[in-house]
Motif scaffolding. Structure first.
Motif, PDB file in Angstrom:
ATOM      1  N   LYS A   1       0.696  -1.254   0.120  1.00  0.00           N
ATOM      2  CA  LYS A   1      -0.014  -0.160  -0.008  1.00  0.00           C
ATOM      3  C   LYS A   1       0.798   1.164  -0.098  1.00  0.00           C
ATOM      4  O   LYS A   1       2.219   1.181   0.188  1.00  0.00           O
ATOM      5  N   PRO A   2       0.240   2.606  -0.082  1.00  0.00           N
ATOM      6  CA  PRO A   2       1.045   3.726  -0.185  1.00  0.00           C
ATOM      7  C   PRO A   2       2.130   4.095   0.798  1.00  0.00           C
ATOM      8  O   PRO A   2       3.144   4.390   0.657  1.00  0.00           O
ATOM      9  N   ASP A   3       1.689   3.622   2.053  1.00  0.00           N
ATOM     10  CA  ASP A   3       2.412   3.719   3.258  1.00  0.00           C
ATOM     11  C   ASP A   3       3.655   2.720   3.242  1.00  0.00           C
ATOM     12  O   ASP A   3       4.629   3.154   3.566  1.00  0.00           O
TER      13      ASP A   3
ATOM     14  N   LYS B   1       3.605  -5.351 -10.679  1.00  0.00           N
ATOM     15  CA  LYS B   1       3.384  -3.925 -11.531  1.00  0.00           C
ATOM     16  C   LYS B   1       3.423  -2.900 -10.303  1.00  0.00           C
ATOM     17  O   LYS B   1       3.170  -3.165  -9.208  1.00  0.00           O
ATOM     18  N   MET B   2       3.745  -1.700 -10.733  1.00  0.00           N
ATOM     19  CA  MET B   2       3.559  -0.365 -10.015  1.00  0.00           C
ATOM     20  C   MET B   2       2.341   0.592 -10.609  1.00  0.00           C
ATOM     21  O   MET B   2       2.761   0.571 -11.754  1.00  0.00           O
ATOM     22  N   MET B   3       1.769   1.185  -9.717  1.00  0.00           N
ATOM     23  CA  MET B   3       0.674   2.071 -10.490  1.00  0.00           C
ATOM     24  C   MET B   3       0.265   2.710  -9.405  1.00  0.00           C
ATOM     25  O   MET B   3       0.412   2.498  -8.191  1.00  0.00           O
ATOM     26  N   VAL B   4      -0.544   4.006  -9.732  1.00  0.00           N
ATOM     27  CA  VAL B   4      -1.187   4.734  -8.811  1.00  0.00           C
ATOM     28  C   VAL B   4      -2.768   4.485  -8.963  1.00  0.00           C
ATOM     29  O   VAL B   4      -3.405   4.747 -10.052  1.00  0.00           O
TER      30      VAL B   4
ATOM     31  N   PRO C   1       1.724   5.809  -5.092  1.00  0.00           N
ATOM     32  CA  PRO C   1       1.939   4.411  -6.153  1.00  0.00           C
ATOM     33  C   PRO C   1       1.903   3.171  -4.812  1.00  0.00           C
ATOM     34  O   PRO C   1       2.048   3.415  -3.698  1.00  0.00           O
ATOM     35  N   VAL C   2       1.359   2.259  -5.637  1.00  0.00           N
ATOM     36  CA  VAL C   2       1.259   0.668  -4.860  1.00  0.00           C
ATOM     37  C   VAL C   2       1.982  -0.104  -5.783  1.00  0.00           C
ATOM     38  O   VAL C   2       2.272   0.074  -7.007  1.00  0.00           O
ATOM     39  N   ILE C   3       2.471  -0.931  -5.133  1.00  0.00           N
ATOM     40  CA  ILE C   3       3.035  -2.182  -6.073  1.00  0.00           C
ATOM     41  C   ILE C   3       2.099  -3.264  -5.869  1.00  0.00           C
ATOM     42  O   ILE C   3       1.866  -3.807  -4.660  1.00  0.00           O
ATOM     43  N   ALA C   4       1.538  -4.074  -6.660  1.00  0.00           N
ATOM     44  CA  ALA C   4       0.915  -5.271  -6.968  1.00  0.00           C
ATOM     45  C   ALA C   4       1.650  -6.582  -7.219  1.00  0.00           C
ATOM     46  O   ALA C   4       2.466  -6.275  -8.147  1.00  0.00           O
TER      47      ALA C   4
ATOM     48  N   ILE D   1      -0.032  -3.206   3.812  1.00  0.00           N
ATOM     49  CA  ILE D   1       0.011  -4.426   2.704  1.00  0.00           C
ATOM     50  C   ILE D   1      -1.520  -4.820   2.763  1.00  0.00           C
ATOM     51  O   ILE D   1      -2.487  -4.743   3.820  1.00  0.00           O
ATOM     52  N   HIS D   2      -1.891  -5.184   1.432  1.00  0.00           N
ATOM     53  CA  HIS D   2      -3.336  -5.996   1.378  1.00  0.00           C
ATOM     54  C   HIS D   2      -2.619  -7.328   0.905  1.00  0.00           C
ATOM     55  O   HIS D   2      -1.755  -7.598   0.179  1.00  0.00           O
TER      56      HIS D   2
END
Ligand code: GDP
Ligand code: MG
Length: 201
Positions: free
Chosen positions: A14-16, A41-44, A103-106, A158-159
């Motif tokens: 997550k963003p934090d 992948k990384m995205m907003v 940004p987050v990383i999935a 995290i999710h």
């Protein structure tokens, strides 16, 4: 029957988690267990992606609301609302702001019991009560009390998908089929081969 080693789960830093520079620390935890990264992948994210993601499970609202209320009751505190659905609706709105704030990383991790083991390593929803040794327990300190008091989502880094059906529904929201890579790594033989005698020359 498909082998348990093919189980996949969705993880989102997550963003934090990105802001706290914990990307490597988080990935290391899953990787060292023996799980295999098969998508990244990384995205907003957009607000509609977050709404779709959390509302994909029809029971999510009820579960989230009940879990939050139970946590207050256990600590002898008063929940902000006694109706679980009302609690969950506020959580969704707060999650949209939180998850689109940067940004987050999935990632998709694959391996035996991937869903259950990623949840175990990640720890419980509330960092304040998450177990020692878990990522949420060791790297952050947020609580239901603080987050609800400030009308924001709990910042827990995290999710991670909660169940196998949840993972199966969530993964296609974040990754197309061609973005997930099937490949082998040598240590899978040690983890999964029925007979390890083939390892000596
Ligand atoms: P998870 O599977 O452990 O991430 O937890 P849930 O699926 O129940 O909730 C999704 C996310 O919403 C959590 O990770 C928190 O960021 C946030 N959240 C859940 N419940 C609450 C709550 O009662 N209050 C607040 N402020 N945030 C919550
Ligand atoms: Mg969840």
């Amino acid at each position: 029957m498909t082998h348990p080693k093919t189980e996949r789960t969705l993880v989102i830093v997550k963003p934090d988690g990105i802001q706290r520079a914990l990307i490597g620390e988080i990935m290391k935890r899953y990787e060292r267990l023996g799980l295999k990264l098969v998508g990244l992948k990384m995205m907003v994210p957009t607000e509609s992606m977050i709404e779709n993601h959390y509302l994909i499970d029809p029971n999510w609202k009820k579960n989230v609301g009940e879990k939050a209320i139970a946590s207050y009751v256990k600590k002898g505190e008063t929940p902000p609302n006694s109706d679980p659905i009302k609690v969950a609706e506020a959580v969704v709105e707060n999650l949209k702001k939180y998850m689109t704030s940067g940004p987050v990383i999935a990632m998709v991790w694959e391996g035996a019991h991937a869903v259950e083991l990623v949840r175990k390593i990640t720890g419980g929803t509330e960092p304040r009560s998450a177990g020692v040794g878990t990522i949420r327990g060791d790297f952050v300190l947020d609580s239901y009390q603080m987050a609800d008091g400030d009308a924001r989502a709990i910042r827990n880094l995290i999710h991670a998908s909660g169940t196998i059906p949840e993972a199966q529904k969530e993964i296609p929201l974040w990754f197309s089929h061609t973005e997930l890579i099937s490949y082998r790594v040598p240590h899978e033989a040690t983890l999964y081969d029925a007979d390890m005698r083939s390892l000596i020359g």
